[in-house]
Design a protein around this motif. Structure first.
Motif, PDB file in Angstrom:
ATOM      1  N   GLN A  77      50.197  70.276  38.324  1.00 19.16           N
ATOM      2  CA  GLN A  77      48.923  71.195  38.012  1.00 19.16           C
ATOM      3  C   GLN A  77      47.754  70.299  37.919  1.00 19.16           C
ATOM      4  O   GLN A  77      46.744  70.919  38.552  1.00 19.16           O
ATOM      5  CB  GLN A  77      49.179  72.426  37.132  1.00 19.16           C
ATOM      6  CG  GLN A  77      48.529  73.569  37.530  1.00 19.16           C
ATOM      7  CD  GLN A  77      48.623  74.203  38.817  1.00 19.16           C
ATOM      8  OE1 GLN A  77      49.516  73.875  39.700  1.00 19.16           O
ATOM      9  NE2 GLN A  77      47.888  75.017  38.937  1.00 19.16           N
ATOM     10  N   ALA A  78      47.625  69.776  36.997  1.00 15.06           N
ATOM     11  CA  ALA A  78      46.660  68.983  36.624  1.00 15.06           C
ATOM     12  C   ALA A  78      46.024  68.121  37.821  1.00 15.06           C
ATOM     13  O   ALA A  78      44.840  68.087  38.105  1.00 15.06           O
ATOM     14  CB  ALA A  78      46.666  68.066  35.458  1.00 15.06           C
ATOM     15  N   ALA A  79      47.065  67.663  38.410  1.00 12.46           N
ATOM     16  CA  ALA A  79      46.453  66.764  39.799  1.00 12.46           C
ATOM     17  C   ALA A  79      45.800  67.689  40.988  1.00 12.46           C
ATOM     18  O   ALA A  79      44.907  67.378  41.477  1.00 12.46           O
ATOM     19  CB  ALA A  79      47.752  65.977  40.241  1.00 12.46           C
ATOM     20  N   SER A 138      48.333  62.378  47.331  1.00  9.48           N
ATOM     21  CA  SER A 138      49.540  61.907  47.602  1.00  9.48           C
ATOM     22  C   SER A 138      50.473  61.239  46.548  1.00  9.48           C
ATOM     23  O   SER A 138      51.323  60.845  46.808  1.00  9.48           O
ATOM     24  CB  SER A 138      49.160  60.868  48.806  1.00  9.48           C
ATOM     25  OG  SER A 138      48.494  59.825  48.066  1.00  9.48           O
ATOM     26  N   ALA A 139      50.060  61.410  45.424  1.00  8.01           N
ATOM     27  CA  ALA A 139      50.925  60.942  44.300  1.00  8.01           C
ATOM     28  C   ALA A 139      52.113  61.552  44.152  1.00  8.01           C
ATOM     29  O   ALA A 139      52.223  62.839  44.151  1.00  8.01           O
ATOM     30  CB  ALA A 139      50.113  61.176  42.957  1.00  8.01           C
ATOM     31  N   SER A 140      53.167  60.735  44.037  1.00  7.09           N
ATOM     32  CA  SER A 140      54.414  61.394  43.891  1.00  7.09           C
ATOM     33  C   SER A 140      55.134  60.799  42.662  1.00  7.09           C
ATOM     34  O   SER A 140      55.038  59.316  42.489  1.00  7.09           O
ATOM     35  CB  SER A 140      55.278  61.063  45.234  1.00  7.09           C
ATOM     36  OG  SER A 140      55.551  59.863  45.320  1.00  7.09           O
ATOM     37  N   LYS A 146      49.910  60.396  36.762  1.00 10.80           N
ATOM     38  CA  LYS A 146      49.333  60.051  35.577  1.00 10.80           C
ATOM     39  C   LYS A 146      48.193  59.133  35.660  1.00 10.80           C
ATOM     40  O   LYS A 146      46.963  59.179  35.304  1.00 10.80           O
ATOM     41  CB  LYS A 146      50.223  59.904  34.459  1.00 10.80           C
ATOM     42  CG  LYS A 146      50.923  61.203  33.869  1.00 10.80           C
ATOM     43  CD  LYS A 146      51.739  60.708  32.634  1.00 10.80           C
ATOM     44  CE  LYS A 146      52.565  61.967  32.023  1.00 10.80           C
ATOM     45  NZ  LYS A 146      53.473  61.757  31.053  1.00 10.80           N
ATOM     46  N   THR A 147      48.479  58.033  36.337  1.00 11.05           N
ATOM     47  CA  THR A 147      47.693  57.072  36.849  1.00 11.05           C
ATOM     48  C   THR A 147      46.458  57.619  37.703  1.00 11.05           C
ATOM     49  O   THR A 147      45.325  57.383  37.306  1.00 11.05           O
ATOM     50  CB  THR A 147      48.509  55.806  37.723  1.00 11.05           C
ATOM     51  OG1 THR A 147      49.271  55.490  36.774  1.00 11.05           O
ATOM     52  CG2 THR A 147      47.308  54.901  38.054  1.00 11.05           C
ATOM     53  N   ALA A 148      46.916  58.488  38.724  1.00  8.59           N
ATOM     54  CA  ALA A 148      45.700  59.019  39.437  1.00  8.59           C
ATOM     55  C   ALA A 148      44.797  59.983  38.713  1.00  8.59           C
ATOM     56  O   ALA A 148      43.570  59.927  38.665  1.00  8.59           O
ATOM     57  CB  ALA A 148      46.261  59.961  40.575  1.00  8.59           C
TER      58      ALA A 148
END
Length: 194
Positions: A77-79, A138-140, A146-148
């Protein structure tokens, strides 16, 4: 004219808190609309140019004070909410750059270079924000997300560090024009006494 960017600082702090999962961003005071040359500026081309320059920047400040909130309830949700926020930042920079392009050539030495420098800074910050937004989308996996999210906080810090009025301090004539421009006065917060 040494401005303090309290709106940007409050924005960066609020976003950082949201990304850290400790709360939500504050709602800084929204400045008045800028960029409209008043009657006094009509007879003063330097103040009129400075007013247009500051009015374009004022648009970005207004955009940043109405950014979507970050929901830190989960990394996913933060992403998602950080991606929306960065998209708003990119749109705000695009509109500000468009307004700066319409300001036209500066009637004073140093003004054109100041605008060109600011446009270069905006291009760099915009690219970084858009790149991070794409990585968030696109982070999975939790680690990549967390890095993004850390990169998103850093990108927002880049926006907060922009000193968009430093160009008006480049020469005494530009600084004086900025002091006569109502749009610039809306952006300047006097420094706190030491």
């Amino acid at each position: 004219m040494r401005p303090r960017w309290t709106v940007f600082a409050a924005l960066a702090t609020g976003i950082g808190i949201g990304l850290a999962g400790c709360g939500q961003q504050p709602s800084p005071t929204q400045p008045r609309s800028g960029g409209q040359a008043d009657t006094a500026n009509q007879a003063d081309p330097a103040a009129r140019w400075a007013d247009g320059y500051c009015g374009a920047v004022n648009h970005l400040v207004r955009t940043l004070t109405t950014l979507p909130e970050i929901d830190p309830s989960s990394p996913q949700q933060a992403a998602r909410t950080s991606s929306r926020l960065l998209s708003s930042v990119v749109d705000g920079i695009d509109q500000t750059v468009s307004s700066l392009d319409r300001v036209g050539p500066a009637p004073l030495p140093g003004g054109t270079a100041a605008r060109a420098d600011l446009l270069g800074e905006f291009a760099s910050v915009r690219k970084r924000a858009d790149d991070v937004r794409q990585r968030l989308d696109s982070a999975s996996g939790t680690s990549a997300t967390k890095t993004a999210l850390g990169d998103a906080r850093s990108a927002i810090d880049d926006v907060a560090r922009l000193d968009v009025l430093k160009g008006l301090d480049a020469t005494p004539a530009l600084s004086a024009a900025g002091k006569r421009a109502s749009g610039c006065q809306q952006l300047v917060v006097p420094p706190a006494p030491r």
